[in-house]
Design an enzyme around this catalytic site. Sequence first.
Site, PDB file in Angstrom:
ATOM      1  CB  THR A 159      -0.966  -0.005   1.202  1.00  0.00           C
ATOM      2  OG1 THR A 159      -0.235  -0.202   2.412  1.00  0.00           O
ATOM      3  CG2 THR A 159      -1.997  -1.113   1.053  1.00  0.00           C
ATOM      4  CE  LYS A 185       0.682  -3.395   3.372  1.00  0.00           C
ATOM      5  NZ  LYS A 185       0.163  -2.274   4.247  1.00  0.00           N
ATOM      6  CB  THR A 196       2.654  -4.419  13.773  1.00  0.00           C
ATOM      7  OG1 THR A 196       3.863  -5.049  13.370  1.00  0.00           O
ATOM      8  CG2 THR A 196       2.532  -4.482  15.253  1.00  0.00           C
ATOM      9  CD  GLU A 283       2.430   5.314   6.355  1.00  0.00           C
ATOM     10  OE1 GLU A 283       1.639   4.689   5.629  1.00  0.00           O
ATOM     11  OE2 GLU A 283       2.065   5.980   7.344  1.00  0.00           O
ATOM     12  CG  ASN A 406      -0.232   8.429   7.664  1.00  0.00           C
ATOM     13  OD1 ASN A 406      -0.915   7.430   7.523  1.00  0.00           O
ATOM     14  ND2 ASN A 406       1.078   8.379   7.883  1.00  0.00           N
ATOM     15  CB  SER A 411      -6.476  12.786  -1.494  1.00  0.00           C
ATOM     16  OG  SER A 411      -5.093  12.722  -1.246  1.00  0.00           O
TER      17      SER A 411
END
Length: 411
Positions: A159, A185, A196, A283, A406, A411
């Site tokens: 993702t 992933k 997690t 991230e 995040n 969007s």
Amino acid sequence: MAKALPRSPLAQPLPRLLPVAGVRLGAVAAQIRYKDRTDLMMMEFVPGTTAAGVFTRSKCPGAPIDWSRAALAQGKARALVVNSGNANVFTGRAGVIATQISAAAAARVVHCPATEVFLASTGVIGEPLDAERISDAMPQLYEALSPEGWEDAARAIMTTDTFPKAATRQVEIGGKTVTLQGIAKGSGMIAPDMATMLGFVVTDAAISHDVLQSLLREGTERSFNAITVDSDTSTSDMVLVFATAQAGHDEITSLTDPALAAFREALDSLLLELALMVVRDGEGATKMFTVRVSGAVSDESAKKIALAVGNSPLVKTAIAGEDANWGRVVMAVGKSGEPANRDTLSVAIGNVWIARQGTVVEGYDETPVVAHMKGQDIDIQIDLGLANGHAQIWSCDLTHGYIDINGSYRS
């Protein structure tokens, strides 16, 4: 999120991936959320494959978690189906129906009961999953299955990941070569409370369900349950291990079997390698850091303290800013709620002891610590000076990139 993210500076290359006897796998673009990229993965296992699994402890799990928990009760598996882009979480009755449609579609092409199909989903929460897209893509997906399909499968479950994650091991059991190989992933919503993220490991070893389940639970505690990116536990986490029994050795049915030692070590190291890749792909991350705690009243207490440090936004931003602000480490120890004593506490960064027994080391020179903070792998060591409890966890820094990712995820 349709836009491709920049590859993590901590990314690791895929190793040479091997066929594992008894499994075929592959991926297709089912247009579930992403356009023009694979988003649906499948593994097919030979009859008699045993399965083990650990799942999120979230009180709001996704429908695929419920489905796979139920499938695990039999301890056998013929297929695994994973989609990315939609987590099928908080979707009510529609989510349950989506799992039924997906499992039935896989069962038809594999010719097995739907109860032997495991499901996983990852992506946006709260949006209905169009399972008809999975069902419609299933014949094409089944035709694409191959013993060499590992990289395609690893990419299809991504993702916000910026690189595919895979690891492989080979050991001997009873004079036979045994292969273990896994993909994972995970990038955000990562905090230890089972696994997690998503992880799938396949081995051609012959190991009973009960033994495999015990090994996975033990290995998870030292790997996936010892990492954190942002302190948030996902609704969709699971790690599954499948054993196809194609290696040719006698089945292992006892945890005390001496033949199990090499396999246990290989599985533990493979799970840890995959878990650390998740941290390295946190991230917005630019640095990974290790927190080692010793001298705690128990191992459990040590782990809670280590996680308090690993999850502290102030510690994580200090690391991002390459600031040797060890006071933030002391703060995090103190807020953990675990037994600690400021007058016995010692802190080191980069193997340089900054404070011992509650005070700064006389003549402390910050120069080597500052140099260490400029690297990509940061080491923090804490000695509570109370007893013999110890633990180790891994985390990553917190940068503005995490907010960017995040803040625009849907969007």
